[in-house]
Design an enzyme around this catalytic site. Structure first.
Site, short mmCIF file in Angstrom:
data_model
loop_
_atom_site.label_atom_id
_atom_site.label_comp_id
_atom_site.label_asym_id
_atom_site.label_seq_id
_atom_site.Cartn_x
_atom_site.Cartn_y
_atom_site.Cartn_z
N TYR A 109 13.85 -3.90 -14.12
CA TYR A 109 14.71 -3.02 -13.34
C TYR A 109 15.96 -2.59 -14.09
O TYR A 109 16.64 -1.67 -13.69
CB TYR A 109 15.08 -3.70 -12.02
CG TYR A 109 15.72 -2.78 -11.01
CD1 TYR A 109 15.05 -1.64 -10.59
CD2 TYR A 109 16.98 -3.05 -10.51
CE1 TYR A 109 15.64 -0.78 -9.67
CE2 TYR A 109 17.57 -2.21 -9.59
CZ TYR A 109 16.90 -1.06 -9.18
OH TYR A 109 17.48 -0.22 -8.27
N TRP A 111 19.02 -4.23 -14.97
CA TRP A 111 20.37 -4.76 -14.79
C TRP A 111 20.64 -5.98 -15.66
O TRP A 111 21.69 -6.60 -15.55
CB TRP A 111 20.60 -5.14 -13.32
CG TRP A 111 21.11 -4.04 -12.46
CD1 TRP A 111 20.42 -3.40 -11.47
CD2 TRP A 111 22.41 -3.44 -12.46
NE1 TRP A 111 21.21 -2.45 -10.86
CE2 TRP A 111 22.44 -2.45 -11.47
CE3 TRP A 111 23.55 -3.65 -13.23
CZ2 TRP A 111 23.55 -1.67 -11.20
CZ3 TRP A 111 24.67 -2.88 -12.98
CH2 TRP A 111 24.66 -1.89 -11.97
#
Length: 775
Positions: A109, A111
């Site tokens: 994702y 992050w």
């Protein structure tokens, strides 16, 4: 020891290991408002949940790959790096050869780190692309709904999500700022890649000092800093669209809308006006109609509309409002309302999206992206909207609507997750746990034993940014920061690049993945390529050696005075928008042609399945708002001192209105059980009048600690519904959920997520379980 420079998603800093073995962290000296989240570093660097060595779930070792209900419950066995990587390389080949590259889901994702080279999503996608490709995901949990619908309204999502009018322009020119969802200061300390100078807290303070009138439309009183002095409209959650429609109706009925602007710069207004007036459905969307839905009085609605029409008005909608069912509607209605006021493109007027949602929205830093690792192209065209992972794993072959197309969920046999934590971001975690039992194999790179790691088969320990070299810079950052290594890696942890390079060697794709470069060689290569591009533009940039020695490079200044759509307003022909009409599409004929009942062609009030005005509220009478935490970024570093200080009775804090607490015999500090028909969680009660009655607020990001269908730690996504915003965007709807709360009497079970799962150092055990036949 000397302080060494680094940066994070919550800002630049320097760090060193003190003689007592503790990490010392100092904020960047040029940061006017350093993030308190820097305080989470020290306690998490050597936290008990660090993954010390490669580990494989015992069931996978003994039974081989395949769908397995034991995933998430069984112990792990530590193995050598060579054994882990040999087994993983063999499994990657098996899945590709039997099922094709489409059967591999690359679930990063993004992050994981503020560093641009060790950006985990780029690393994993580059590796999988070299291996032949993978099924990918699109958009984000943060603003995936807006990313789709904005392309139909104004032609580009980046115009509002990544640019927008600057704070100095707003502060200097705005007379009335109407903040749907507020301007929560807690969020502005976070930006992907970080910012060195956090300007936004200062600009929020300027609103109050300069006397800018702020209308706070939110069920939470503190969604605007106290010194701003906002007028609070404690709206019923999920009804902002109805309020916007009533404000628009008032403008029409009193002749306050700007017909000339609508005619010149917009299309589809007439159809929208018919809807507002109720000419087709017999329901005028007036203030009286909206007051019964929103519980904002009709008189207040009319007065606010008049004030908006006679002021330089800036309308902003937080990202939170589109993370609900029908989340397209408040964004679309907000733009339509701003268009009716005729101030789009004027300094201090118009519409903004995400102010108070992210630190770089409205910021004055340059729009100059840092160098980054190229991912190369993905030979596989298959993808899913990011928030539909559980649907994909549970329902392969099922057809679904998305953005005007009909797609089919692929059949995934291997999930490779590196960076991010789906057991934080995703909804209905009990359903997600079931979904994660379906693939043949789940691989996770992780520094910590998060819930995602505990639901994997392979857990490969990775370094944290302070244990490696990199450089970082966020969107609209003022600096590129050299991220020096501060400490040695924990245990057997390796950086993601080293892990993937070893796999690439075993799979015969090493040269394509590494191009023969070490991490330091990649840093020099990426920096010097970026430097050459800037030098060609006449921008002086130091050599890599000088940059690394100095620890930072201050980027060229950004545009301080910035008004979104100013060029379009000046000349809508020369600067036409990238929509079919070249104008703002208050009604989109393309969206209308899709025929989606849950997203018509213009803004509309669509009743959600979970709100306080619906029948479900009879069983679950409290609306829980699962917003971003004040004490951490998402779930990152939940074990840190700042995050832990926010816990109540060792669990995440849930805020509840005094009257709601009184009727349930709940007091400050009580452990409470929050529940609905999907699951339940334990939390610590904080009784406060800073939210409207009937609303409770529980931040996201407490590490998921399941005991059956109960989360012991207070993760709200054990309660939320795994439903899309609409057929158009398939976006996340995790912001709101209906619940009930009761005091937990007796001794609550202890939180266990702060310790690692059971790990065996000796893989030998007597077992009569046969190996699974996967031929």
């Amino acid at each position: 020891m000397t302080l060494r420079p680094s940066t994070s998603h919550w800002g630049a800093f320097s760090a060193e290991m003190a003689p007592d073995g503790r990490l010392r962290v100092a904020a960047h000296p040029e940061d006017p408002s350093p993030s308190p989240l820097l305080g989470n570093f020290a306690d998490t660097l050597r936290h008990p949940t660090r993954v010390a060595a490669p580990a494989i779930r015992r069931g996978w070792l003994e039974r081989g790959p395949g769908s397995d209900p034991g995933r998430g419950d069984e112990e792990f066995v530590e193995v050598s790096w060579d054994e882990a990587l040999d087994l993983l390389a063999s499994e990657l080949r098996r899945v590709r050869d039997l099922h094709g590259n489409e059967a591999i889901f690359g679930g990063s994702y993004g992050w994981g780190s503020a560093g641009r080279f060790h950006h985990v999503q780029s690393q994993l996608h580059r590796f999988l692309n070299a291996f032949g490709g993978f099924t990918s995901s699109r958009n984000t949990y943060s603003h995936g709904t807006s990313a789709i619908v904005l392309t139909y309204i104004v032609g580009s999502s980046a115009t509002l999500l990544q640019r927008g009018s600057s704070w100095p322009t707003i502060v200097a020119n705005t007379e009335l700022l109407v903040a749907f969802g507020g301007l929560p200061e807690k969020n502005v300390f976070v930006t992907p890649g970080g910012v060195t100078r956090h300007h936004t807290p200062g600009f929020l303070g300027e609103l109050g000092r300069r006397g800018v009138e702020v209308a706070l439309v939110s069920p939470l009183r503190d969604d605007v800093p106290a010194d701003v002095g906002a007028h609070w409209y404690p709206i019923r959650p999920a009804t902002d669209t109805a309020l916007m429609l009533a404000l628009a109706h008032t403008l029409i009925s009193e002749g306050l809308h700007d017909k000339a602007f609508l005619d010149r710069y917009c299309v589809g207004y007439d159809e929208f006006e018919r809807y507002l007036l109720g000419l087709d459905d017999g329901v005028p969307k007036d203030a009286v109609w909206a007051s019964t839905i929103t519980e904002v009085s009709a008189a207040d609605i009319v007065a606010l509309a008049r004030r908006m029409a006679t002021s330089r008005t800036f309308i902003t909608v937080t990202w939170s409002l589109q993370r609900i069912e029908h989340g397209e509607q408040p964004v679309w209605a907000g733009i339509a309302l701003a268009a009716m006021l005729g101030q789009i493109g004027l300094p201090g007027g118009g519409f903004g999206h995400g102010y108070g949602s992210m630190g770089d929205t409205g910021d004055i830093g340059p729009e100059l992206r840092a160098p980054k690792l190229p991912q190369d192209s993905n030979p596989v065209q298959e993808f899913i909207p990011v928030a539909r992972i559980a649907n994909m794993l549970l329902n392969p072959g099922t057809r679904y609507d998305y953005d005007g197309t009909v797609r089919t969920y692929p059949d995934i046999h291997l999930v490779y997750w590196a960076g991010g934590n789906p057991f934080h971001h995703h909804q209905d975690l009990n359903r997600l746990r079931t979904a994660f039992t379906k693939p043949d194999t789940v691989v996770v790179h992780e520094p910590y034993w998060t819930a995602t790691a505990r639901h994997a088969d392979f857990v490969l320990p990775t370094t944290v940014p302070l244990e490696r070299e990199d450089f970082g810079s966020g969107r609209r950052d003022t600096h590129l920061i050299a991220m020096h290594q501060v400490v040695e890696p924990f245990g057997q942890a390796r950086d993601d690049y080293a892990i993937l390079a070893e796999l690439a060697t075993r799979l015969g794709i090493e040269e394509r993945f590494t191009e023969g470069r070490s991490p330091r060689a990649w840093l020099e290569h990426l920096y010097e390529s970026w430097r050459k591009d800037l030098l060609d533009k006449g921008i002086p940039v130091p050599s890599f050696v000088d940059f690394w020695s100095h620890g930072q490079y201050e980027l060229p200044a950004g545009d301080v005075e910035r008004t979104v759509f100013a060029d379009f307003r000046h000349d809508p022909v020369a600067h036409r928008l990238p929509t079919p009409s070249g104008k703002i599409e208050i009604t989109s004929q393309r969206v209308k042609s899709f025929g989606y009942e849950d997203c018509p062609g213009h803004p509309a009030w669509l009743e959600p399945s979970e709100w306080l005005g619906g029948p479900r509220a009879e069983s679950f009478p409290l609306q829980l708002i699962a917003n971003q935490p004040r004490t951490r970024l998402h779930s990152q570093l939940d074990g840190g001192a700042v995050s832990q200080a926010g816990k109540v009775a060792g669990r995440e804090a849930v805020r509840i209105h005094p009257e709601d607490a009184r009727t349930r015999s709940i007091g400050n500090g009580d452990v409470v059980r929050i529940f609905n028909d999907r699951g339940a969680c334990l939390a610590g009660a904080v009784v406060t009048p800073d939210l409207r009655r009937g609303v409770v607020q529980l931040p996201t990001g407490a590490w998921f600690d399941p005991a059956g269908s109960l989360c012991l730690h207070g993760n709200p996504n054990v309660l939320t519904a795994d439903l899309p915003s609409s057929s158009l965007s398939q976006g996340c709807t995790g912001q709101h959920v209906l619940v009930e709360i009761e005091r937990y009497d007796g001794t609550p079970p202890p939180v266990t997520i702060g310790q690692p799962p059971h790990i065996a150092r000796d893989r030998a055990r007597t077992s009569d379980v046969p190996m699974r036949d996967n031929s």
